[in-house]
Design a protein around this motif. Structure first.
Motif, PDB file in Angstrom:
ATOM      1  N   VAL A 159      58.395  10.121  15.303  1.00  0.00           N
ATOM      2  CA  VAL A 159      57.582   9.031  15.844  1.00  0.00           C
ATOM      3  C   VAL A 159      56.170   9.551  16.093  1.00  0.00           C
ATOM      4  N   LYS A 160      55.224   9.043  15.329  1.00  0.00           N
ATOM      5  CA  LYS A 160      53.843   9.498  15.423  1.00  0.00           C
ATOM      6  C   LYS A 160      52.950   8.347  15.906  1.00  0.00           C
ATOM      7  N   ALA A 161      52.021   8.669  16.804  1.00  0.00           N
ATOM      8  CA  ALA A 161      51.052   7.679  17.282  1.00  0.00           C
ATOM      9  C   ALA A 161      49.818   7.712  16.390  1.00  0.00           C
ATOM     10  N   GLU A 162      49.409   6.535  15.941  1.00  0.00           N
ATOM     11  CA  GLU A 162      48.212   6.423  15.118  1.00  0.00           C
ATOM     12  C   GLU A 162      47.353   5.277  15.656  1.00  0.00           C
ATOM     13  N   ASP A 163      46.123   5.586  16.020  1.00  0.00           N
ATOM     14  CA  ASP A 163      45.235   4.601  16.623  1.00  0.00           C
ATOM     15  C   ASP A 163      44.404   3.858  15.580  1.00  0.00           C
ATOM     16  N   LYS A 164      44.118   2.616  15.876  1.00  0.00           N
ATOM     17  CA  LYS A 164      43.203   1.814  15.067  1.00  0.00           C
ATOM     18  C   LYS A 164      42.117   1.279  15.995  1.00  0.00           C
ATOM     19  N   ILE A 165      40.865   1.443  15.592  1.00  0.00           N
ATOM     20  CA  ILE A 165      39.735   0.945  16.373  1.00  0.00           C
ATOM     21  C   ILE A 165      39.114  -0.228  15.627  1.00  0.00           C
ATOM     22  N   GLY A 166      38.818  -1.309  16.335  1.00  0.00           N
ATOM     23  CA  GLY A 166      38.227  -2.489  15.720  1.00  0.00           C
ATOM     24  C   GLY A 166      37.306  -3.207  16.686  1.00  0.00           C
ATOM     25  N   ILE A 167      36.674  -4.234  16.189  1.00  0.00           N
ATOM     26  CA  ILE A 167      35.789  -5.044  17.033  1.00  0.00           C
ATOM     27  C   ILE A 167      35.820  -6.476  16.531  1.00  0.00           C
ATOM     28  N   LYS A 168      35.711  -7.406  17.446  1.00  0.00           N
ATOM     29  CA  LYS A 168      35.747  -8.822  17.096  1.00  0.00           C
ATOM     30  C   LYS A 168      34.447  -9.233  16.402  1.00  0.00           C
ATOM     31  N   ILE A 169      34.581 -10.140  15.423  1.00  0.00           N
ATOM     32  CA  ILE A 169      33.438 -10.634  14.680  1.00  0.00           C
ATOM     33  C   ILE A 169      33.039 -12.021  15.187  1.00  0.00           C
ATOM     34  N   ASP A 170      31.767 -12.203  15.429  1.00  0.00           N
ATOM     35  CA  ASP A 170      31.224 -13.511  15.800  1.00  0.00           C
ATOM     36  C   ASP A 170      30.968 -14.283  14.504  1.00  0.00           C
ATOM     37  N   LYS A 177      30.749  -8.884  17.846  1.00  0.00           N
ATOM     38  CA  LYS A 177      30.589  -9.529  19.139  1.00  0.00           C
ATOM     39  C   LYS A 177      30.503  -8.480  20.229  1.00  0.00           C
ATOM     40  N   GLU A 178      29.527  -8.565  21.060  1.00  0.00           N
ATOM     41  CA  GLU A 178      29.292  -7.561  22.089  1.00  0.00           C
ATOM     42  C   GLU A 178      30.431  -7.536  23.116  1.00  0.00           C
ATOM     43  N   SER A 179      30.838  -6.329  23.521  1.00  0.00           N
ATOM     44  CA  SER A 179      31.886  -6.100  24.547  1.00  0.00           C
ATOM     45  C   SER A 179      33.283  -6.438  24.054  1.00  0.00           C
ATOM     46  N   TYR A 180      33.494  -6.469  22.728  1.00  0.00           N
ATOM     47  CA  TYR A 180      34.806  -6.784  22.189  1.00  0.00           C
ATOM     48  C   TYR A 180      35.365  -5.643  21.335  1.00  0.00           C
ATOM     49  N   LEU A 181      34.960  -4.427  21.630  1.00  0.00           N
ATOM     50  CA  LEU A 181      35.529  -3.264  20.963  1.00  0.00           C
ATOM     51  C   LEU A 181      36.938  -3.023  21.505  1.00  0.00           C
ATOM     52  N   TYR A 182      37.893  -2.700  20.628  1.00  0.00           N
ATOM     53  CA  TYR A 182      39.268  -2.490  21.082  1.00  0.00           C
ATOM     54  C   TYR A 182      39.916  -1.340  20.315  1.00  0.00           C
ATOM     55  N   ARG A 183      41.013  -0.864  20.869  1.00  0.00           N
ATOM     56  CA  ARG A 183      41.810   0.178  20.221  1.00  0.00           C
ATOM     57  C   ARG A 183      43.283  -0.159  20.377  1.00  0.00           C
ATOM     58  N   ILE A 184      44.049  -0.030  19.278  1.00  0.00           N
ATOM     59  CA  ILE A 184      45.489  -0.301  19.313  1.00  0.00           C
ATOM     60  C   ILE A 184      46.247   0.978  18.962  1.00  0.00           C
ATOM     61  N   ASN A 185      47.260   1.293  19.777  1.00  0.00           N
ATOM     62  CA  ASN A 185      48.132   2.437  19.506  1.00  0.00           C
ATOM     63  C   ASN A 185      49.297   1.992  18.630  1.00  0.00           C
ATOM     64  N   TYR A 186      49.248   2.295  17.352  1.00  0.00           N
ATOM     65  CA  TYR A 186      50.357   1.980  16.458  1.00  0.00           C
ATOM     66  C   TYR A 186      51.376   3.122  16.447  1.00  0.00           C
ATOM     67  N   THR A 187      52.575   2.818  15.978  1.00  0.00           N
ATOM     68  CA  THR A 187      53.635   3.807  15.860  1.00  0.00           C
ATOM     69  C   THR A 187      54.049   3.948  14.403  1.00  0.00           C
ATOM     70  N   ARG A 188      54.027   5.170  13.906  1.00  0.00           N
ATOM     71  CA  ARG A 188      54.509   5.452  12.545  1.00  0.00           C
ATOM     72  C   ARG A 188      55.858   6.136  12.653  1.00  0.00           C
ATOM     73  N   MET A 189      56.882   5.543  12.046  1.00  0.00           N
ATOM     74  CA  MET A 189      58.259   6.023  12.199  1.00  0.00           C
ATOM     75  C   MET A 189      58.702   6.805  10.971  1.00  0.00           C
ATOM     76  N   ALA A 190      58.022   7.912  10.718  1.00  0.00           N
ATOM     77  CA  ALA A 190      58.368   8.731   9.560  1.00  0.00           C
ATOM     78  C   ALA A 190      57.885  10.157   9.777  1.00  0.00           C
ATOM     79  N   LYS A 191      58.713  11.114   9.370  1.00  0.00           N
ATOM     80  CA  LYS A 191      58.336  12.519   9.427  1.00  0.00           C
ATOM     81  C   LYS A 191      57.450  12.875   8.245  1.00  0.00           C
ATOM     82  N   ASP A 192      57.803  12.356   7.080  1.00  0.00           N
ATOM     83  CA  ASP A 192      57.024  12.509   5.854  1.00  0.00           C
ATOM     84  C   ASP A 192      57.445  11.394   4.910  1.00  0.00           C
ATOM     85  N   VAL A 193      57.049  11.483   3.647  1.00  0.00           N
ATOM     86  CA  VAL A 193      57.321  10.390   2.716  1.00  0.00           C
ATOM     87  C   VAL A 193      58.801  10.256   2.366  1.00  0.00           C
ATOM     88  N   LYS A 194      59.623  11.259   2.707  1.00  0.00           N
ATOM     89  CA  LYS A 194      61.041  11.225   2.365  1.00  0.00           C
ATOM     90  C   LYS A 194      61.963  11.069   3.574  1.00  0.00           C
TER      91      LYS A 194
END
Length: 355
Positions: A159-170, A177-194
């Motif tokens: 279980v690996k944590a991978e963050d995504k950073i984004g911002i809302k578009i006006d 859009k000002e003051s709408y920067l965000y970050r989401i903690n996603y979860t990747r459920m894999a050790k490797d491709v196999k």
């Protein structure tokens, strides 16, 4: 029916805390997810196959039930490590990722607990809680009361944590859009491709059978996941094994109750068995911190009331005072022990012996 659920992308399992643009800038993902995530996923799956209308929503509410949430790595079954298993900081004479049992002892001080004095679970060494999984073979040994050579797989291996950073578009200005920067903690459920960690969900829907294969929406952002039917059972759910556990309990007059999924109890932190013919006494417990459980009400189209739940992996030690244990086994293995939202998978448990 048991289904393997395999996310095709990183997933987001919300913590129940508010996360909306302009209010909270970090969306925190939790793992493991609550069983209500899969109840919602299969409810949506049913409605996508049969149509979104009030009749089908009522059918789902009446007939859909999640009976268990487990894990699979390849062909092996896994469950969360019970909380009376810990890992010592000094592991010189142990195998890698080998756990040890907490021991029971009489308390040396009196407390103001409403029940009679309970035993304590302790270790003479400095230990930490285990965040990981044990396979069905190790779980079977544990449920029989055997204490030698039980190892686990840490969550961090799969279980690996991978963050995504984004911002809302006006849209009006075609700019951020000002003051709408965000970050989401996603979860990747894999050790490797196999090597992948998959969910194994036991789902029952009276009057309807889900297809053997399909796609569902999973998690807070409706990421796609493969669904495929599983034909085998883990060893600890096999009828013959449950009978072995029953014999051990009848012989020793003591048992463990292990929460496979979180549970919501009226009395807060402990289950209520007062409605059973089996009279039992709680003698010890290893219970984690309460977690928040929310959700979305499909019928009323609004968030569900937030509840506090006892986390999965919590363990209760009981002594049988009187009565047969058949109705106890029926309640634990067929009905669940949660006082609320048991149809969503809360309160799914296993029984184990104390020897």
């Amino acid at each position: 029916m048991l289904f393997k659920v395999s996310p095709l992308d990183n997933v987001y399992f919300g913590s129940g805390m508010p996360f909306s643009a302009g209010f909270e800038s970090i969306g925190k993902s939790i793992f493991p997810p609550s069983p209500s995530v899969f109840y919602g996923a299969f409810a949506t799956y049913y409605l996508s196959l049969n149509g979104m209308n009030s009749k089908n929503i009522a059918f789902v509410k009446e007939n859909l039930r999640v009976k268990g949430l487990y894990y699979k790595i390849g062909g092996a079954w896994y469950t969360l490590v019970p909380m009376d298993l810990v890992i010592g900081e000094d592991a010189k004479n142990k195998r890698e990722n080998e756990v040890e049992f907490l021991q029971m002892c009489k308390p040396i001080v009196k407390t103001d607990l409403e029940d009679e004095q309970m035993d304590l679970l302790y270790s003479v060494d400095k230990v930490d809680n285990v965040k990981g999984l044990i396979d069905d073979e190790a779980m079977s040994y544990y449920l029989k009361g055997k204490k030698e050579c039980i190892t686990f797989i840490p969550f961090k291996d799969f279980v690996k944590a991978e963050d995504k950073i984004g911002i809302k578009i006006d849209d009006r200005k075609c700019s951020v859009k000002e003051s709408y920067l965000y970050r989401i903690n996603y979860t990747r459920m894999a050790k490797d491709v196999k090597n992948f960690l998959d969910f194994a969900v036991d789902v029952d829907c009276r009057g309807f059978s889900f297809p053997d294969r399909g796609l569902i929406k999973l998690g807070g952002e409706c990421r796609v996941a493969n669904v495929s039917k599983i034909n085998e059972l883990p060893k600890f759910l096999d009828g013959t094994f449950v009978e072995e556990i029953k014999e051990i309990i009848e012989k020793t007059k003591m048992f463990k109750l292990i929460l496979i999924n979180p549970a919501i109890f009226k009395s807060g932190w402990k289950p209520d068995f007062s409605d059973l013919k089996t009279r039992v006494k709680l003698i010890a417990a290893a219970v984690g911190k309460p977690i928040r459980i929310g959700g979305w009400d499909l019928e009323n189209k609004k968030p569900k009331v937030m509840s506090k739940a006892v986390p999965a992996g919590s363990v209760y030690y009981y002594k049988i005072l009187d009565g047969p244990i058949d109705d106890l086994i029926e309640k634990v293995y067929n009905n669940g022990i949660s006082d609320s939202r048991s149809n969503e998978g809360f309160g799914v448990s296993l029984l184990g012996g104390i020897v």
